[in-house]
Design a protein around this motif. Structure first.
Motif, mmCIF file in Angstrom:
data_model
loop_
_atom_site.group_PDB
_atom_site.id
_atom_site.type_symbol
_atom_site.label_atom_id
_atom_site.label_comp_id
_atom_site.label_asym_id
_atom_site.label_seq_id
_atom_site.Cartn_x
_atom_site.Cartn_y
_atom_site.Cartn_z
ATOM 1 N N ILE A 115 3.656 14.187 -1.890
ATOM 2 C CA ILE A 115 4.366 15.406 -1.512
ATOM 3 C C ILE A 115 4.512 16.374 -2.685
ATOM 4 C CG2 ILE A 115 5.585 14.421 0.435
ATOM 5 C CD1 ILE A 115 7.981 13.911 -1.310
ATOM 6 N N THR A 116 3.923 16.054 -3.845
ATOM 7 C CA THR A 116 3.896 16.984 -4.973
ATOM 8 C C THR A 116 2.540 16.898 -5.658
ATOM 9 O OG1 THR A 116 4.759 15.350 -6.548
ATOM 10 C CG2 THR A 116 6.365 16.748 -5.430
ATOM 11 N N GLY A 117 2.220 17.922 -6.461
ATOM 12 C CA GLY A 117 1.023 17.883 -7.284
ATOM 13 C C GLY A 117 -0.204 18.473 -6.623
ATOM 14 N N ALA A 118 -1.317 18.406 -7.373
ATOM 15 C CA ALA A 118 -2.560 19.039 -6.933
ATOM 16 C C ALA A 118 -3.104 18.413 -5.657
ATOM 17 C CB ALA A 118 -3.600 18.955 -8.043
ATOM 18 N N ASN A 119 -2.864 17.107 -5.451
ATOM 19 C CA ASN A 119 -3.375 16.422 -4.264
ATOM 20 C C ASN A 119 -2.303 16.259 -3.195
ATOM 21 O OD1 ASN A 119 -6.136 15.983 -4.871
ATOM 22 N ND2 ASN A 119 -5.545 14.442 -6.362
ATOM 23 N N VAL A 120 -1.427 17.253 -3.098
ATOM 24 C CA VAL A 120 -0.363 17.211 -2.109
ATOM 25 C C VAL A 120 -0.942 17.011 -0.711
ATOM 26 C CG1 VAL A 120 -0.324 19.712 -1.788
ATOM 27 C CG2 VAL A 120 1.740 18.388 -1.336
ATOM 28 N N ALA A 121 -0.237 16.210 0.106
ATOM 29 C CA ALA A 121 -0.608 15.899 1.497
ATOM 30 C C ALA A 121 -1.755 14.904 1.597
ATOM 31 C CB ALA A 121 -0.924 17.162 2.290
ATOM 32 N N LYS A 122 -2.152 14.301 0.492
ATOM 33 C CA LYS A 122 -3.140 13.214 0.566
ATOM 34 C C LYS A 122 -2.454 12.001 1.183
ATOM 35 C CE LYS A 122 -4.424 11.456 -3.311
ATOM 36 N NZ LYS A 122 -5.059 11.257 -4.622
ATOM 37 N N THR A 123 -3.103 11.359 2.139
ATOM 38 C CA THR A 123 -2.450 10.331 2.956
ATOM 39 C C THR A 123 -3.255 9.036 2.962
ATOM 40 O OG1 THR A 123 -1.660 12.113 4.386
ATOM 41 C CG2 THR A 123 -1.420 9.873 5.208
ATOM 42 N N ALA A 124 -2.538 7.912 2.959
ATOM 43 C CA ALA A 124 -3.183 6.598 3.004
ATOM 44 C C ALA A 124 -2.433 5.694 3.967
ATOM 45 C CB ALA A 124 -3.211 5.970 1.614
ATOM 46 N N ILE A 125 -3.151 4.718 4.508
ATOM 47 C CA ILE A 125 -2.535 3.662 5.316
ATOM 48 C C ILE A 125 -2.353 2.439 4.424
ATOM 49 C CG2 ILE A 125 -2.804 2.149 7.311
ATOM 50 C CD1 ILE A 125 -4.593 4.222 8.568
ATOM 51 N N VAL A 126 -1.199 1.816 4.506
ATOM 52 C CA VAL A 126 -0.963 0.583 3.746
ATOM 53 C C VAL A 126 -1.627 -0.555 4.513
ATOM 54 C CG1 VAL A 126 0.762 -0.981 2.775
ATOM 55 C CG2 VAL A 126 1.203 1.488 2.848
ATOM 56 N N GLU A 127 -2.739 -1.044 3.971
ATOM 57 C CA GLU A 127 -3.485 -2.114 4.647
ATOM 58 C C GLU A 127 -3.477 -3.403 3.849
ATOM 59 O OE1 GLU A 127 -6.774 0.067 7.367
ATOM 60 O OE2 GLU A 127 -7.257 -0.006 5.226
ATOM 61 N N ILE A 128 -2.940 -3.366 2.623
ATOM 62 C CA ILE A 128 -2.880 -4.579 1.804
ATOM 63 C C ILE A 128 -1.462 -5.157 1.863
ATOM 64 C CG2 ILE A 128 -4.744 -3.939 0.243
ATOM 65 C CD1 ILE A 128 -2.691 -2.931 -1.744
ATOM 66 N N GLU A 129 -1.371 -6.463 1.861
ATOM 67 C CA GLU A 129 -0.080 -7.133 1.928
ATOM 68 C C GLU A 129 0.603 -7.051 0.572
ATOM 69 O OE1 GLU A 129 2.712 -8.597 4.187
ATOM 70 O OE2 GLU A 129 0.704 -8.815 5.034
ATOM 71 N N LEU A 130 1.789 -6.480 0.524
ATOM 72 C CA LEU A 130 2.580 -6.378 -0.702
ATOM 73 C C LEU A 130 3.889 -7.135 -0.482
ATOM 74 C CD1 LEU A 130 2.043 -2.543 -1.313
ATOM 75 C CD2 LEU A 130 0.960 -4.395 -2.593
ATOM 76 N N ASP A 131 4.181 -8.085 -1.373
ATOM 77 C CA ASP A 131 5.393 -8.884 -1.193
ATOM 78 C C ASP A 131 6.630 -8.005 -1.083
ATOM 79 O OD1 ASP A 131 3.922 -11.177 -1.260
ATOM 80 O OD2 ASP A 131 4.183 -11.527 -3.402
#
Length: 633
Positions: free
Chosen positions: A512-528
């Motif tokens: 939501i900030t910076g040059a790559n604002v609105a770049k979006t990813a899906i969390v597909e890796i398991e994080l404890d």
């Protein structure tokens, strides 16, 4: 290819050089280096690598005596012929006289040039010399930072800085300092001076500009610069020498390095070994370099224009696929076929398909194709929609029914106290809708599909640790995934509100900030255990099976990301959570969402293969360019 390794006096070397340049025009103009890019959308930036290498080759051939014919046997034996040795003796006499008159400070004798310092065999009439033997090198002035001024005054002089030293000296952005800081007359710029950056990044240290005019009256130069002032020497030829790859590599190699800055000292610059041609030949070399550099300018302009025209053609043809439908099914029977693939779309696609091999030959054109695929997908034009029989089936769920079910589920979660009640989002107006949806689709605001849209709080740096919970920052979000180049960790106290921003598999994350604002990813890796920073929005959907489709919309330059970028503001782009909640999304039936995602993934994989083959071909061209240059010198 003609052999350029041995100096000649009959013009064969010059002819070979001309042939080398003109016979490989296709290599010079098609060897294009792309900047790194990733994901479904990427940068179209490129560099004309072949033309860049051609410029370097011209300079390298010039300073080795391989670009113009050498003096003939008769010319060498003429009483008017002056070899470089005589020129250097005359320059030494001039410098000695200036020292005697007190106009030049006497310098320590420079060491003899050893055979191991001579990188190539000299043509007849040339001589090796050290730079300090035929020039004066003058360091710039120093002054306190408080003495920099933007306005000219009678007591001030212009002072150029490293930022002014470009391919030609730039006079637009100047500082002015009191003339009392100019301690010696020689520290005023003169026509014919060469200005060198002595302290800069490793890529830019040693960069030089030529003083062809001084538009602001008396001018000096700052302490990170030096002026190289040649005596009875063609300064334009010396510019070619200092810009040639062999010399630049020598200067960079001799530079001392701090954390970010490389420095060239006078102790390294004065002894620089230079191949000196006779003065008359210097003039001929300069004329030939100017001629060939003009050719490079023309090739560069032509290549850039060709690339731009090609990209415009690609965009025009692909944009035609996004136009509103111009034909509708005539009856219920035709409606049962593939209403997504209407006649106008098929006609426009046939135009693209007919010239596919010639259209998609650049990384930029493939990136545009990717974005078009994303846009066609969310407009309902990429896969066939449900047939009439399917729509009349009791199991069929149009988007309106899907959204009604999601709304009920959200109301139940609020009633059960599992999520907080949100303020109602504004109704969607017709003016907000960027295109018309198929009959079974609906527009909805993103916040109505979510249990939570939030971001991390300020002050999390106090919780940074060597281990603990994963801390997801904006740089960890790539175009379609979370990926850690340098993972950060936090240890949170039990009472912290961090639990609000805990990340789960299937969540969407958006910068939501910076040059790559609105770049979006899906969390597909398991994080404890993982949390987001204040620069990342965490988006939790009520129905997580929709996340891949919604990610498609949020990724598109003409879709959600494009709409969000219109909301970013200021010098540093940024979004607030309200922008994200109010974003409108086109929603097809759930079954169609799955078909759209599968088709997009299939087509993106094909685009990536096409891009990989293109990259391999371009790498081969770059290697071929390098091989031609290496053989020539």
């Amino acid at each position: 290819m003609a052999d350029l390794s041995t100096p000649t006096n009959d013009g064969q070397s010059e002819q070979a050089a001309e042939s080398l340049i003109t016979n490989h025009i296709d290599i010079w103009t098609t060897a294009i280096e792309r900047k790194s890019s990733a994901g479904r959308g990427s940068s179209n930036k490129f560099s004309l690598y072949g033309i860049k290498k051609l410029r370097e080759l011209i300079l390298e051939l010039a300073v080795r005596g391989k670009l113009v014919p050498q003096a003939s046997f008769d010319e060498i034996n003429s009483p008017d012929y002056e070899p470089a040795s005589v020129l250097l003796e005359r320059i030494a006499a001039v410098k000695a006289q200036l020292v005697k008159e007190g106009k030049l400070k006497k310098q320590k004798p420079l060491p003899e040039i050893g055979d191991n310092e001579k990188p190539f065999e000299l043509p007849n009439g040339w001589k090796w010399s050290r730079l300090g033997d035929f020039v004066s090198i003058i360091r710039g002035i120093t002054f306190p930072s408080s003495e920099k001024h933007r306005e000219l005054a009678p007591s001030r002089v212009a002072c150029i800085r490293t930022t002014n030293v470009q391919d030609s000296l730039e006079w637009d952005d100047l500082l002015y300092v009191d003339r009392s800081y100019v301690k010696r007359e020689e520290q005023y710029l003169k026509l014919g001076d060469i200005v060198m950056s002595m302290a800069n990044s490793r890529e830019l240290v040693g960069k030089v500009s030529f003083i062809t005019h001084i538009p602001v009256g008396e001018s000096s130069f700052g302490g990170f610069l030096s002026v190289i002032r040649p005596y009875q020497f063609d300064a334009s030829f010396l510019m070619s020498v200092l810009r040639a790859p062999l010399t630049k590599n020598e200067l960079i190699g001799s530079a001392s390095q701090t954390t970010n800055i490389a420095n060239i000292s006078l102790e390294k610059l004065n002894p620089l070994v230079i191949a000196v041609p006779p003065l008359e030949e210097q003039h001929r070399i300069v004329a030939k370099v100017d001629e060939l550099m003009s050719l490079c300018d023309a090739l560069e302009a032509q290549t850039e224009a060709s690339i731009a025209a090609h990209q415009t053609l690609v965009e025009t043809l692909l944009n035609a696929l996004l136009l509103p439908n111009t034909s509708q099914p005539a009856d219920s029977q035709s409606a049962s076929l593939e209403p997504a693939l209407n006649d106008s779309l098929i006609d426009n696609w046939e135009r693209v398909a007919e010239h596919f091999d010639t259209l998609f030959t650049t990384a930029a054109s493939i990136d545009t194709l990717k974005q078009t695929i994303l846009q066609l997908a969310v407009m309902g034009k990429l896969v066939p929609q449900a047939s009439l029989a399917e729509r009349n089936s009791p199991d069929y769920e149009p988007a309106a029914k899907l959204l009604k079910r999601i709304k009920a589920e959200k109301a139940q979660l609020i009633k059960d106290g599992k999520i907080k009640k949100q303020k109602p989002l504004p109704d969607i107006t017709d003016e907000e809708k960027p295109f018309e949806l198929p009959e079974s689709g609906e527009w909805v605001r993103l916040g109505d599909l979510c249990t939570l849209v939030t971001s991390g709080s300020r002050g999390w740096k106090t919780y940074y640790a060597e281990s603990g919970a994963t801390f997801i920052r904006s740089q960890d979000i790539k175009y379609d995934r979370v990926e850690f180049d340098d993972k950060a960790y936090v240890k949170l106290p039990e009472t912290t509100e961090g639990k609000r921003t805990k990340v789960d598999v299937g969540n969407l994350l958006m910068t939501i900030t910076g040059a790559n604002v609105a770049k979006t990813a899906i969390v597909e890796i398991e994080l404890d255990e993982a949390y987001v920073s204040q620069h990342v929005a965490l988006i939790k959907l009520i129905n997580s099976v929709m996340n891949k489709y919604i990610h498609l919309w949020l990724t598109g330059a003409f879709g959600g990301r494009g709409l969000l970028l219109e909301c970013s503001y200021g010098a540093k782009p940024g979004l607030n959570l309200q922008n994200i909640n109010e974003l409108i999304i086109p929603i097809p039936p759930l079954e169609e969402q799955h078909r759209i995602v599968a088709k997009v993934e299939e087509l993106m994989a094909l685009c990536d293969k096409l891009k990989a083959r293109l990259s391999d071909a371009q790498t081969t061209q770059l290697h071929l360019t390098d091989a031609i240059v290496e053989q020539a010198v």
